[in-house]
Scaffold this motif. Structure first.
Motif, PDB file in Angstrom:
ATOM      1  N   ARG A   1      28.066  34.324  47.518  1.00  0.00           N
ATOM      2  CA  ARG A   1      28.496  35.397  48.422  1.00  0.00           C
ATOM      3  C   ARG A   1      28.899  36.586  47.566  1.00  0.00           C
ATOM      4  NH1 ARG A   1      31.365  35.778  53.790  1.00  0.00           N
ATOM      5  NH2 ARG A   1      31.491  38.027  53.947  1.00  0.00           N
ATOM      6  N   ARG A   2      28.323  37.742  47.840  1.00  0.00           N
ATOM      7  CA  ARG A   2      28.681  38.967  47.126  1.00  0.00           C
ATOM      8  C   ARG A   2      29.801  39.684  47.870  1.00  0.00           C
ATOM      9  NH1 ARG A   2      22.757  39.353  46.508  1.00  0.00           N
ATOM     10  NH2 ARG A   2      22.346  38.843  44.337  1.00  0.00           N
ATOM     11  N   HIS A   3      30.643  40.390  47.095  1.00  0.00           N
ATOM     12  CA  HIS A   3      31.791  41.118  47.648  1.00  0.00           C
ATOM     13  C   HIS A   3      31.781  42.556  47.119  1.00  0.00           C
ATOM     14  CE1 HIS A   3      33.364  37.190  48.880  1.00  0.00           C
ATOM     15  NE2 HIS A   3      32.999  36.789  47.686  1.00  0.00           N
ATOM     16  N   PRO A   4      30.869  43.404  47.605  1.00  0.00           N
ATOM     17  CA  PRO A   4      30.764  44.764  47.066  1.00  0.00           C
ATOM     18  C   PRO A   4      32.025  45.599  47.269  1.00  0.00           C
ATOM     19  CG  PRO A   4      29.387  44.515  49.014  1.00  0.00           C
ATOM     20  CD  PRO A   4      29.908  43.150  48.666  1.00  0.00           C
ATOM     21  N   HIS A   5      32.831  45.274  48.271  1.00  0.00           N
ATOM     22  CA  HIS A   5      34.079  46.013  48.500  1.00  0.00           C
ATOM     23  C   HIS A   5      35.120  45.745  47.417  1.00  0.00           C
ATOM     24  CE1 HIS A   5      34.658  42.076  50.330  1.00  0.00           C
ATOM     25  NE2 HIS A   5      35.951  42.257  50.127  1.00  0.00           N
ATOM     26  N   LEU A   6      34.893  44.725  46.583  1.00  0.00           N
ATOM     27  CA  LEU A   6      35.842  44.386  45.519  1.00  0.00           C
ATOM     28  C   LEU A   6      35.466  44.937  44.154  1.00  0.00           C
ATOM     29  CD1 LEU A   6      36.796  40.685  46.245  1.00  0.00           C
ATOM     30  CD2 LEU A   6      38.183  42.732  46.560  1.00  0.00           C
ATOM     31  N   SER A   7      34.461  45.759  44.056  1.00  0.00           N
ATOM     32  CA  SER A   7      34.065  46.334  42.783  1.00  0.00           C
ATOM     33  C   SER A   7      32.967  45.503  42.142  1.00  0.00           C
ATOM     34  CB  SER A   7      35.283  46.465  41.862  1.00  0.00           C
ATOM     35  OG  SER A   7      34.957  47.122  40.661  1.00  0.00           O
ATOM     36  N   TRP A   8      32.873  45.584  40.824  1.00  0.00           N
ATOM     37  CA  TRP A   8      31.770  44.913  40.121  1.00  0.00           C
ATOM     38  C   TRP A   8      32.077  43.478  39.716  1.00  0.00           C
ATOM     39  CZ3 TRP A   8      32.693  43.396  35.120  1.00  0.00           C
ATOM     40  CH2 TRP A   8      33.830  43.936  34.520  1.00  0.00           C
ATOM     41  N   SER A   9      33.348  43.053  39.722  1.00  0.00           N
ATOM     42  CA  SER A   9      33.647  41.658  39.375  1.00  0.00           C
ATOM     43  C   SER A   9      35.005  41.244  39.927  1.00  0.00           C
ATOM     44  CB  SER A   9      33.623  41.434  37.860  1.00  0.00           C
ATOM     45  OG  SER A   9      34.753  42.012  37.260  1.00  0.00           O
ATOM     46  N   ILE A  10      35.218  39.958  39.961  1.00  0.00           N
ATOM     47  CA  ILE A  10      36.502  39.380  40.365  1.00  0.00           C
ATOM     48  C   ILE A  10      37.257  39.027  39.098  1.00  0.00           C
ATOM     49  CG2 ILE A  10      37.585  37.409  41.506  1.00  0.00           C
ATOM     50  CD1 ILE A  10      35.109  37.482  43.402  1.00  0.00           C
ATOM     51  N   HIS A  11      38.521  39.404  39.045  1.00  0.00           N
ATOM     52  CA  HIS A  11      39.314  39.146  37.839  1.00  0.00           C
ATOM     53  C   HIS A  11      39.600  37.650  37.727  1.00  0.00           C
ATOM     54  CE1 HIS A  11      42.481  39.242  34.892  1.00  0.00           C
ATOM     55  NE2 HIS A  11      42.129  40.483  34.628  1.00  0.00           N
ATOM     56  N   PRO A  12      39.324  37.028  36.566  1.00  0.00           N
ATOM     57  CA  PRO A  12      39.510  35.580  36.431  1.00  0.00           C
ATOM     58  C   PRO A  12      40.951  35.104  36.574  1.00  0.00           C
ATOM     59  CG  PRO A  12      38.928  36.558  34.321  1.00  0.00           C
ATOM     60  CD  PRO A  12      38.778  37.632  35.356  1.00  0.00           C
ATOM     61  N   LYS A  13      41.924  35.989  36.404  1.00  0.00           N
ATOM     62  CA  LYS A  13      43.327  35.599  36.556  1.00  0.00           C
ATOM     63  C   LYS A  13      43.862  35.936  37.943  1.00  0.00           C
ATOM     64  CE  LYS A  13      44.505  35.708  31.725  1.00  0.00           C
ATOM     65  NZ  LYS A  13      45.413  36.215  30.699  1.00  0.00           N
ATOM     66  N   ALA A  14      42.983  36.388  38.849  1.00  0.00           N
ATOM     67  CA  ALA A  14      43.413  36.773  40.193  1.00  0.00           C
ATOM     68  C   ALA A  14      42.693  35.924  41.238  1.00  0.00           C
ATOM     69  CB  ALA A  14      43.156  38.251  40.421  1.00  0.00           C
ATOM     70  N   ILE A  15      42.643  34.630  40.988  1.00  0.00           N
ATOM     71  CA  ILE A  15      42.036  33.675  41.912  1.00  0.00           C
ATOM     72  C   ILE A  15      43.070  32.578  42.134  1.00  0.00           C
ATOM     73  CG2 ILE A  15      40.156  32.037  42.257  1.00  0.00           C
ATOM     74  CD1 ILE A  15      38.620  33.672  40.105  1.00  0.00           C
ATOM     75  N   PHE A  16      43.516  32.413  43.389  1.00  0.00           N
ATOM     76  CA  PHE A  16      44.524  31.385  43.634  1.00  0.00           C
ATOM     77  C   PHE A  16      44.522  30.960  45.091  1.00  0.00           C
ATOM     78  CE2 PHE A  16      47.645  34.054  45.755  1.00  0.00           C
ATOM     79  CZ  PHE A  16      47.312  35.310  45.299  1.00  0.00           C
ATOM     80  N   GLN A  17      45.183  29.834  45.329  1.00  0.00           N
ATOM     81  CA  GLN A  17      45.325  29.319  46.687  1.00  0.00           C
ATOM     82  C   GLN A  17      46.794  29.403  47.088  1.00  0.00           C
ATOM     83  OE1 GLN A  17      44.208  25.218  47.391  1.00  0.00           O
ATOM     84  NE2 GLN A  17      43.726  25.687  49.504  1.00  0.00           N
ATOM     85  N   ALA A  18      47.052  29.986  48.254  1.00  0.00           N
ATOM     86  CA  ALA A  18      48.414  30.135  48.773  1.00  0.00           C
ATOM     87  C   ALA A  18      48.884  28.835  49.423  1.00  0.00           C
ATOM     88  CB  ALA A  18      48.461  31.285  49.782  1.00  0.00           C
TER      89      ALA A  18
END
Length: 94
Positions: free
Chosen positions: A47-64
């Motif tokens: 799944r692409r997320h163009p609204h999030l820029s060119w990449s997802i930050h590896p330290k900003a992935i988590f489950q609440a």
């Protein structure tokens, strides 16, 4: 085992994480667009997320605590439930 774009995985994964329910996710970018891929046990679902820029930050992935799965990038945050891949953008800076 090795996976690549031919298996549904993005071309440059930099982070792989598992949720509490065991769902496996990969994140970073695909074709210079922020992307995630969820593994169903045999294939990755990109799944692409163009609204999030060119990449997802590896330290900003988590489950609440409520089970929501969060992704962060320079252009904002997205949220999805553990069992679904339908992300919604929650905040995008001006």
């Amino acid at each position: 085992m090795r996976f690549g774009p031919e298996d549904g995985l993005m071309d440059t994964p930099v982070a792989v994480t598992s949720t509490r329910k065991g769902t496996l996710w990969a994140a970073d970018s695909h074709d210079s667009t922020a992307a995630t891929a969820r593994f169903d046990g045999s294939r990755w679902h990109l799944r692409r997320h163009p609204h999030l820029s060119w990449s997802i930050h590896p330290k900003a992935i988590f489950q609440a605590a409520d089970g929501a799965f969060w992704l962060g990038a320079e252009a904002g945050w997205s949220r999805a439930h553990d069992h679904r891949a339908d992300f919604s953008s929650l905040w995008t800076p001006m």
